[in-house]
Scaffold this active site. Sequence first.
Site, mmCIF file in Angstrom:
data_model
loop_
_atom_site.group_PDB
_atom_site.id
_atom_site.type_symbol
_atom_site.label_atom_id
_atom_site.label_comp_id
_atom_site.label_asym_id
_atom_site.label_seq_id
_atom_site.Cartn_x
_atom_site.Cartn_y
_atom_site.Cartn_z
ATOM 1 N N ASP A 40 0.850 -1.189 0.000
ATOM 2 C CA ASP A 40 0.000 0.000 0.000
ATOM 3 C C ASP A 40 0.886 1.240 0.000
ATOM 4 O O ASP A 40 1.877 1.313 0.725
ATOM 5 C CB ASP A 40 -0.923 -0.003 1.235
ATOM 6 N N PHE A 88 -6.850 -4.531 -4.777
ATOM 7 C CA PHE A 88 -7.830 -3.566 -4.265
ATOM 8 C C PHE A 88 -7.374 -2.123 -4.489
ATOM 9 O O PHE A 88 -8.197 -1.205 -4.524
ATOM 10 C CB PHE A 88 -7.998 -3.718 -2.737
ATOM 11 N N GLU A 91 -7.479 4.690 -6.723
ATOM 12 C CA GLU A 91 -8.121 5.950 -6.357
ATOM 13 C C GLU A 91 -9.609 5.662 -6.483
ATOM 14 O O GLU A 91 -10.063 5.170 -7.521
ATOM 15 C CB GLU A 91 -7.698 7.077 -7.314
ATOM 16 N N THR A 136 -15.951 -2.525 -9.695
ATOM 17 C CA THR A 136 -17.168 -1.860 -9.221
ATOM 18 C C THR A 136 -18.299 -1.978 -10.244
ATOM 19 O O THR A 136 -18.046 -2.061 -11.454
ATOM 20 C CB THR A 136 -16.855 -0.363 -8.979
ATOM 21 N N TYR A 161 -13.531 8.137 -12.706
ATOM 22 C CA TYR A 161 -13.267 6.986 -11.826
ATOM 23 C C TYR A 161 -13.739 5.686 -12.482
ATOM 24 O O TYR A 161 -12.978 4.734 -12.638
ATOM 25 C CB TYR A 161 -13.965 7.174 -10.464
ATOM 26 N N SER A 164 -11.779 4.636 -15.488
ATOM 27 C CA SER A 164 -10.461 4.055 -15.193
ATOM 28 C C SER A 164 -10.620 2.622 -14.680
ATOM 29 O O SER A 164 -9.804 1.752 -14.977
ATOM 30 C CB SER A 164 -9.692 4.921 -14.192
ATOM 31 N N LYS A 165 -11.684 2.359 -13.931
ATOM 32 C CA LYS A 165 -11.922 0.985 -13.449
ATOM 33 C C LYS A 165 -12.322 0.068 -14.624
ATOM 34 O O LYS A 165 -11.924 -1.093 -14.668
ATOM 35 C CB LYS A 165 -13.018 0.967 -12.370
ATOM 36 N N LYS A 200 -17.031 9.634 1.706
ATOM 37 C CA LYS A 200 -18.102 8.927 1.013
ATOM 38 C C LYS A 200 -19.410 9.154 1.786
ATOM 39 O O LYS A 200 -19.381 9.489 2.975
ATOM 40 C CB LYS A 200 -17.785 7.429 0.932
ATOM 41 N N PRO A 216 -24.549 17.721 2.894
ATOM 42 C CA PRO A 216 -24.799 18.020 1.474
ATOM 43 C C PRO A 216 -25.411 16.842 0.734
ATOM 44 O O PRO A 216 -24.830 15.761 0.692
ATOM 45 C CB PRO A 216 -23.391 18.331 0.937
#
Length: 358
Positions: A40, A88, A91, A136, A161, A164-165, A200, A216
């Site tokens: 990591d 895993f 970003e 994801t 995101y 890129s995944k 998150k 928010p």
Amino acid sequence: MPGKFQPTSILVTGGAGFIGSNFINHFLPANPGCRVVNLDLLTYAGNLKNLTAVEKKTDYRFVHGDVCDGELVRRILDEERIDAVLHFAAESHVDRSITGPEIFVRTNVLGTQILLEASREHAGKVRNFRYLQVSTDEVYGSLGAEGYFTEETPLAPNSPYSASKAGADLLVRAYFETFGLPTLNTRCSNNYGPYHFPEKLIPLMIHNIMEEKPLPVYGDGLNVRDWLHVKDHSAAIETVLKGGKPGEIFNIGGNNEWRNIDIVNLVCDLMDDRLKRTPGTSRKLIRFVKDRPGHDRRYAIDASKLKRELGWEPSYTFERGIAETIDWYLSHQEWVAEVVSGAYRQYYREQYAEVGEQ
Ligand code: NAD
Ligand code: TYD
């Protein structure tokens, strides 16, 4: 069970993050004799305090380093005779990918290719080898009011995101098809649970309620996410690693759709109860704010393949999972304060002066 893959030495990338650390905390005690090496980079999202329960175990090793460092990855694979890579590291926050997409391509796409290439060179050196890509449901894009994502749903990512995944998933497919690398690809819905970084939705709401700060809610608050407890995700990954057929994709989800506003209201009410505030107090903190650009309307996972073929079932009801999660945050306020202030990062910078040191 005969025929099942039983790893003896696994490399977990991103094991100091939310899901990676929950996975290691789940996997290590359940698999005595299997070594776990955690690689990591300790970005803002990595925190070794997530791993205090396992850090002293002889079968655990932490390596501070970058998945884009091919030489380091090759050294670990050889030194530790790794027979499974579980990727895993990423970003992971959509909002950050909108303000700064470049690092998402570097870490998520290039990082995956470097791991795949090192795995390809290494796979023949051990008796049996698996590469598992943690992905994801966001790679499938957005659903309307009806329907579910299956493993056959075409990829249609909408954020930097998820793009890129998706790019990483396509590389995984290519390494299976072209080089015969025994790959597995899991695609999970939104996770919640302990050690979730408070940027998150769920942990941010819990934290802001504690601090009596505004909550928010993007757009009209009617976007839908399908929530899965991180411990159920961890168990699913172990199931796929040991039982999944190489080259296959498995969706992971808990059949648990919530509109954002409903989940925020629920968290408000549970927090009022725990904090002994008058009912309705926290809801007054809700603010509808400008929508996220390209905000996917609805995610919903069909996980029937994983259930049917490998017998996985989620064990958490959402009622229990969200209550436990709130209680975890209330009893780990020091963890939250350190994460939010960034104090823990300075500590790691001092402790791990150079990337690659242990
Ligand atoms: P996270 O942001 O909490 O953790 C990411 C970890 O990766 C951190 O420890 C970070 O230090 C590390 N990392 C980042 N760049 C690195 C690099 N270059 N080299 C080595 N380590 C690096 O993310 P998460 O929520 O735990 O997500 C883990 C994985 O699961 C990701 O691949 C993500 O796309 C996927 N996923 C997440 C969710 C979710 O709801 N959080 C849902 C489905 C899939
Ligand atoms: P998030 O937790 O960022 O996960 P993802 O975007 O990967 O699904 O967001 C979950 C949902 O909550 C998403 O529809 C965006 C929304 N959201 C808010 O309304 N307010 C917030 O402050 C955040 C962080 C998210």
